[in-house]
Design a protein around this motif. Structure first.
Motif, PDB file in Angstrom:
ATOM      1  N   PRO A  93       0.871  -1.252  -0.046  1.00  0.00           N
ATOM      2  CA  PRO A  93      -0.079   0.025  -0.083  1.00  0.00           C
ATOM      3  C   PRO A  93       0.819   1.434   0.004  1.00  0.00           C
ATOM      4  N   ALA A  94       0.311   2.309  -0.472  1.00  0.00           N
ATOM      5  CA  ALA A  94       1.083   3.661  -0.502  1.00  0.00           C
ATOM      6  C   ALA A  94       1.654   4.096   0.683  1.00  0.00           C
ATOM      7  N   ASP A  95       0.775   3.826   1.843  1.00  0.00           N
ATOM      8  CA  ASP A  95       1.002   4.482   3.071  1.00  0.00           C
ATOM      9  C   ASP A  95       1.678   3.772   4.110  1.00  0.00           C
ATOM     10  N   ALA A  96       1.804   2.222   3.632  1.00  0.00           N
ATOM     11  CA  ALA A  96       2.284   1.306   4.782  1.00  0.00           C
ATOM     12  C   ALA A  96       3.163   0.387   3.842  1.00  0.00           C
ATOM     13  N   ALA A  97       4.162  -0.294   4.714  1.00  0.00           N
ATOM     14  CA  ALA A  97       4.932  -1.343   4.022  1.00  0.00           C
ATOM     15  C   ALA A  97       4.075  -2.784   3.760  1.00  0.00           C
ATOM     16  N   TYR A  98       3.253  -2.908   4.777  1.00  0.00           N
ATOM     17  CA  TYR A  98       2.458  -4.244   4.420  1.00  0.00           C
ATOM     18  C   TYR A  98       0.988  -3.948   4.498  1.00  0.00           C
ATOM     19  N   TYR A  99       0.115  -4.937   4.389  1.00  0.00           N
ATOM     20  CA  TYR A  99      -1.039  -4.911   4.746  1.00  0.00           C
ATOM     21  C   TYR A  99      -1.686  -5.478   5.857  1.00  0.00           C
ATOM     22  N   SER A 100      -2.733  -5.190   6.619  1.00  0.00           N
ATOM     23  CA  SER A 100      -3.124  -6.117   7.780  1.00  0.00           C
ATOM     24  C   SER A 100      -4.542  -6.245   7.495  1.00  0.00           C
ATOM     25  N   ASP A 101      -4.905  -7.130   8.442  1.00  0.00           N
ATOM     26  CA  ASP A 101      -6.369  -7.496   8.560  1.00  0.00           C
ATOM     27  C   ASP A 101      -6.661  -8.355  10.013  1.00  0.00           C
ATOM     28  N   LYS A 102      -8.063  -8.454  10.325  1.00  0.00           N
ATOM     29  CA  LYS A 102      -8.639  -8.773  11.610  1.00  0.00           C
ATOM     30  C   LYS A 102      -9.590 -10.004  11.249  1.00  0.00           C
ATOM     31  N   ILE A 103      -9.622 -11.094  12.149  1.00  0.00           N
ATOM     32  CA  ILE A 103     -10.817 -11.852  11.902  1.00  0.00           C
ATOM     33  C   ILE A 103     -11.443 -11.954  13.519  1.00  0.00           C
ATOM     34  N   VAL A 104     -12.765 -11.704  13.763  1.00  0.00           N
ATOM     35  CA  VAL A 104     -13.163 -12.022  14.728  1.00  0.00           C
ATOM     36  C   VAL A 104     -14.562 -12.852  14.824  1.00  0.00           C
ATOM     37  N   TRP A 105     -14.569 -13.884  15.663  1.00  0.00           N
ATOM     38  CA  TRP A 105     -15.375 -15.018  15.936  1.00  0.00           C
ATOM     39  C   TRP A 105     -16.458 -14.246  17.305  1.00  0.00           C
ATOM     40  N   GLN A 106     -17.436 -14.375  17.128  1.00  0.00           N
ATOM     41  CA  GLN A 106     -18.504 -14.158  18.359  1.00  0.00           C
ATOM     42  C   GLN A 106     -18.997 -15.609  18.491  1.00  0.00           C
ATOM     43  N   CYS A 107     -18.808 -15.834  19.966  1.00  0.00           N
ATOM     44  CA  CYS A 107     -19.028 -17.436  20.284  1.00  0.00           C
ATOM     45  C   CYS A 107     -19.868 -17.310  21.484  1.00  0.00           C
ATOM     46  N   GLN A 108     -20.270 -18.638  21.594  1.00  0.00           N
ATOM     47  CA  GLN A 108     -21.013 -18.823  22.927  1.00  0.00           C
ATOM     48  C   GLN A 108     -20.835 -20.283  23.567  1.00  0.00           C
ATOM     49  N   SER A 109     -20.771 -20.282  24.756  1.00  0.00           N
ATOM     50  CA  SER A 109     -20.470 -21.628  25.537  1.00  0.00           C
ATOM     51  C   SER A 109     -21.413 -21.829  26.443  1.00  0.00           C
ATOM     52  N   SER A 110     -21.941 -23.048  26.122  1.00  0.00           N
ATOM     53  CA  SER A 110     -23.069 -23.661  27.267  1.00  0.00           C
ATOM     54  C   SER A 110     -22.639 -24.105  28.468  1.00  0.00           C
ATOM     55  N   GLY A 111     -21.330 -24.156  28.949  1.00  0.00           N
ATOM     56  CA  GLY A 111     -20.856 -24.554  29.956  1.00  0.00           C
ATOM     57  C   GLY A 111     -19.339 -24.694  29.777  1.00  0.00           C
ATOM     58  N   PRO A 112     -18.710 -25.174  30.946  1.00  0.00           N
ATOM     59  CA  PRO A 112     -17.293 -25.372  30.682  1.00  0.00           C
ATOM     60  C   PRO A 112     -16.632 -26.036  29.637  1.00  0.00           C
ATOM     61  N   ARG A 113     -15.759 -25.298  28.845  1.00  0.00           N
ATOM     62  CA  ARG A 113     -15.178 -25.860  27.744  1.00  0.00           C
ATOM     63  C   ARG A 113     -13.600 -25.451  27.386  1.00  0.00           C
ATOM     64  N   GLN A 114     -12.858 -26.292  27.045  1.00  0.00           N
ATOM     65  CA  GLN A 114     -11.444 -26.000  26.714  1.00  0.00           C
ATOM     66  C   GLN A 114     -11.568 -25.771  25.209  1.00  0.00           C
TER      67      GLN A 114
END
Length: 958
Positions: free
Chosen positions: A713-734
């Motif tokens: 890109p013109a204003d930086a050396a590299y591009y960036s990104d972000k991945i977000v997951w919205q999650c729900q647990s029904s009890g204790p989980r690893q």
């Protein structure tokens, strides 16, 4: 007697110097690079790259085994139980390695540094012993000085310095001259004992470089045969070739105890070579290869051969082919040998031949030391043999050609031909060539006392225009060339290097990743009447061979002779791995795989969290080592695990015998344990945001593609990104994540937020330990994200360093949760068929199994060749479970299973070595007796005739 010794030392002082000078120069380089103890205040070690990750740990275990704390044949400490003899055969047979026995584990960096220095000294001595065979008779003192300088160049060439971390290869430098001396003895006396022993030692001490040396020795023998025989006689050639073959056969037999078990138990276990990481010689421009012939050059990209030793050697070599006192046939023959080696730098089939038929996995052009040796030999033969002023003119032509290459190389490859290299080599080419020409001119112009100087030298004072002065200047400029070249390369070979592959600090060896990390692992070696495994949790490790050093039983291991089949299985189960299957790591373990492999303890450090704690369900803190607020080590006990073996029947057995799904660790573990859906999907479709220009595509199969443009890109050396997951647990989980293709390796992070977790810290991403590097070098399988309770949470992956012109793939449903209740229920069921009364020793294991019906006992022991398994003392045929683990069929009732390991081919190899040693002794005795009966005898026809060689007494080479 003392006079005799003193006289011998004076006559052979140059041999002493050939050993001492390389050691002193290399010690000075190490001191300059802040390597302790050569720099008393230095903080760095010689440990770097594979010496740090592999060989140091191998030597640590080797020393322990030799002092009664392990076996050289087998160890439980790595790969779940591995054949260690191939490791010994390839990495640990150097006589200099025995130095490591004279100090503690903490002193290992110092001892290996001294071993490295001594190997380079031995290389100089070996080359000096070889070159003295061709010393002229007119200027003996000068030739001795040149021998010292050229031997030092050979010992401290770019190959030696830049590959010094591959410490087992350095033995080739002193073993090669021995083999060449054996050829000389064969051609001069017809004796083969020296050559046979040299070949045997080459293959014993390092069979890899030994194989390269064997190819070179064959070529050298053919070329020298053309030089020492006045004419070709078929009968003599066949007789000599037969003796050469006999020497090779005896040498091969001597090495059988090492090579045969290594082939059967090590080399055959590799599943594939990582050809993508190898340099294709056919794609390397010729100029990029030629510039590496200059002294002082190095290539951080490791795409070119490490050949440079001394630039003036390049200037001298062409003169060899103009020396009339060397037979034309020999000059042509050595021209062919040189051409073969040069073509091997470029032509792939020849490149493969010189690497034992396999593309090297990184570190290319490993045979370059042979080119350095040949150039050194040809340069010395040229120096000794030149006898005409006309021949000297070729020095100028040669220097001019190399000067053009230097200039051209600077324009095309500035990373290799740096400004320092240009300045140094330009001066050497101009001034050095002039001084060499001056010395050789005076050497050829024999002038009676009182006669006027030749016209070209009439302007000089007579005292300066003498052969002695010329020789001193020539030796001096050669010495400057050699030492300066070594110094330039040394700046880029060791210590704190800008490209990141430099030496590790002494503190890293003694207390990495925390001060008590090694102490914690050392305390977790099981007693002989119990069997369990322990490792650092997640990415907590110093290297992938820590367990060999500290004694805990583990699976993490890295070596090119490990079981590639096992590592493929570990990869499919979700563990971190190398694409060539040369290593796998415990990173990537889950509640299920920890139980499957019998893990009972995990070690946490401040590498993962500020206080050394681990976030894993089903564990209990056992001990905390505190060495300061930021130096904490913890030991956790896994509450629910499985023994080393347990019975399988019916559907349970079917899950273990079915083919393991490829590259789908969630499915693989669910299939093995008969728990479909155990890894529960917990999150919705991800939200992907990226820099302008990056294309994000949601695919119909649930995956997402992230395409990065080719231009930054013109204003930086590299591009960036972000991945977000919205999650729900029904009890204790690893919670786990499996998305190794979603982000660039080593340049991205993942974190879990919500459920009272601290908010992200400001500042550098790496400073917040909630940000887990993933995917990373040792974390490219399943990533443990810690535990959650009922409620919502988010998982975020991000990178600000997307690789240009690349496409990343985010898998469907990569975030999964494992219910500990379901896991415990399954483990309880399997544990009812667990083995009891387990006992292990250094090369085996025994256990008792009881059941009401016939079953197959799963043992978390890899099915490597060499196991003998009995049930109640009767040999049984085992089955393979999960692709690489041992299954033992047993009938109903109570039975005792015993496993005993012997490296395959060991006894046959010992038999072969015994035959080889007996043959060697017989040949030596026969030849000595025959020589005694014939008196001193005469050399074979044609030896040395017209070759300008000094006929040195051969008895010293017996």
């Amino acid at each position: 007697m003392s006079r005799t010794v003193s006289g011998t030392l004076r006559r052979n002082l140059y041999l002493v110097l050939a050993f001492v000078v390389p050691t002193v120069i290399y010690a000075a380089i190490l001191a300059d690079r802040q390597i302790y103890p050569f720099d008393p205040h230095g903080s760095y070690t010689v440990f770097m790259i594979d010496l740090n990750n592999q060989y140091a740990q191998f030597y640590s275990y080797f020393d322990q085994a030799l002092t009664g704390h392990g076996s050289l044949l087998f160890t439980w400490r790595a790969d779940g139980g591995m054949n260690f003899w191939p490791i010994v055969a390839y990495y640990l047979t150097s006589p200099f390695g025995l130095l490591t026995l004279f100090g503690s584990d903490h002193q290992l960096p110092v001892l290996i540094a001294f071993a490295t220095v001594l190997k380079l000294g031995a290389a100089g001595l070996g080359m000096a012993l070889f070159l003295r065979k061709f010393r002229g008779g007119a200027d003996g003192a000068v030739d001795k000085a040149v021998i010292v300088v050229l031997s030092t160049a050979y010992a401290l060439g770019a190959w030696s310095l830049l590959y010094a971390f591959n410490i087992m290869w350095l033995d080739a430098l002193y073993l090669l001259p021995w083999a060449l001396l054996g050829v000389e003895r064969l051609l001069a006396k017809g004796r083969i004992a020296s050559l046979a022993l040299a070949i045997g030692l080459n293959l014993v001490i390092d069979f890899y470089t030994g194989a390269m040396i064997c190819v070179f020795v064959c070529l050298y023998a053919l070329a020298r045969y053309a030089g020492v025989r006045e004419r070709f006689e078929r009968a003599d050639f066949l007789r000599t070739a037969g003796k050469f073959a006999a020497a090779g056969a005896i040498g091969g037999l001597i090495s059988a105890a090492f090579i045969l078990p290594t082939y059967l138990g090590g080399l055959t276990q590799k599943t594939k070579l990582h050809a993508d990481a190898s340099v294709d010689p056919q794609k390397q421009p010729v100029l990029s290869l030629l510039v590496r012939f200059f002294g002082g050059t190095s290539d951080a990209g490791q795409h070119t051969p490490d050949i440079g030793a001394a630039t003036l050697i390049l200037v001298l070599v062409p003169l060899f082919f103009a020396v009339k006192s060397i037979r034309r046939a020999e000059r042509i023959a050595f021209g062919a040998v040189l051409a073969f080696l040069l073509l091997a730098l470029k032509i792939k089939p020849l490149y493969l031949v010189m690497h034992g038929g396999q593309m090297p996995n990184a570190f290319p052009y490993r045979f370059a030391f042979l080119i350095i040796a040949l150039l050194t030999f040809l340069a010395f033969r040229a120096w000794v043999g030149i006898d005409s002023v006309k021949q000297i003119k070729w020095l100028g032509v040669s220097a001019a050609v190399w000067f053009v290459i230097l200039y051209w190389g600077r324009q095309s490859y500035p990373r290799i031909v740096t400004p320092q290299v240009v300045k140094f080599d330009a001066v050497i080419l101009v001034a050095g060539t002039a001084l060499l020409a001056f010395a050789l001119y005076l050497r050829c112009q024999v002038r009676p006392a009182g006669e006027p100087l030749p016209k070209p030298l009439a302007w000089m004072p007579k005292p300066l225009a003498t052969p002695k002065v010329g020789a001193v200047l020539a030796v001096a400029v050669l010495a400057v060339d050699v030492s300066g070249s070594a110094g330039l390369v040394g700046q880029n070979s060791i210590g704190n290097l800008p490209h990141g592959d430099g030496s590790v600090k002494t503190s890293n060896w003694k207390s990495g990743p925390t001060t008590s990390y090694g102490t914690a692992l050392s305390s977790l070696q099981p007693d002989n009447d119990e069997f369990y495994r322990a490792e650092g949790y997640d990415q907590n490790l110093r290297t992938t061979n820590d367990s060999l050093r500290y004694g805990n039983f583990g699976f993490t291991h890295f070596s090119s002779l490990s079981s590639g089949k096992l590592h493929t299985t570990m990869q499919n189960l979700g563990f971190a791995h190398h694409d060539a299957d040369v290593w796998s790591a415990h990173t990537g373990a889950t509640l299920l795989t920890d139980a499957l492999l019998g893990y009972q303890y995990l070690v946490g450090t401040t590498r993962e969290t500020a206080d050394g704690t681990i976030d894993r369900l089903g564990t209990t803190l056992q001990k905390t080592y505190e060495n300061g607020a930021t130096n904490v080590t913890t030991v956790y006990k896994i509450d629910d695990t499985l023994p080393v073996g347990f019975r399988l029947t019916g559907s349970d057995l079917a899950g273990f015998t079915a083919p393991v799904p490829l590259n789908d660790p969630y499915a693989a573990q669910e299939q093995a344990f008969g728990l479909p859906g155990a890894f529960q999907s917990m999150c919705g479709a991800p939200t992907v945001t990226a820099s302008d220009g990056v294309t994000v595509t949601q695919n119909s199969d649930g995956t997402s593609s992230i395409k990065v443009p080719a231009k930054a890109p013109a204003d930086a050396a590299y591009y960036s990104d972000k991945i977000v997951w919205q999650c729900q647990s029904s009890g204790p989980r690893q919670v786990y994540l499996y998305a190794p293709t979603a982000m660039p390796t080593g340049l991205s992070y993942v974190r879990v937020d919500g459920q009272n977790r601290p908010v992200p810290k400001a500042g550098a991403v790496s400073a917040d330990k909630a940000n887990i590097p993933y995917p990373a070098g040792f974390a490219n399988g399943v990533q443990d994200l810690g535990s959650v309770q009922s409620g919502s949470f988010t998982v975020t992956m991000s990178s600000d360093h997307l690789t240009l012109k690349n496409t990343y793939t985010v898998p469907a449903n990569p975030v999964r949760g494992l219910d500990p209740t379901a896991v415990d229920a399954k483990l309880s069921q399997l544990r009812t068929g667990g083995v009891t009364d387990v006992h292990w020793n250094d090369t085996g294991l025994s256990a008792t199994t009881t059941g009401d019906s016939a079953a197959t006992v799963f043992l978390s022991v890899p099915t490597i060749p060499g196991w003998s398994v009995t049930v109640d003392g009767k040999s049984v045929k085992t089955t393979e479970l999960l692709g690489s683990f041992t299954g033992v069929p047993v009938p109903a009732g109570t039975h005792r299973i015993s496993m005993s390991f012997t490296p395959p081919g060991l006894y046959a190899g010992i038999g072969g070595s015994t035959v080889g040693l007996l043959a060697l002794g017989g040949v030596w005795w026969f030849q000595r007796r025959r020589a005694a009966g014939q008196g001193a005898g005469a050399p074979a026809a044609g030896v040395g005739a017209g070759s300008g060689e000094e006929q040195v007494t051969e008895e010293a080479l017996s």
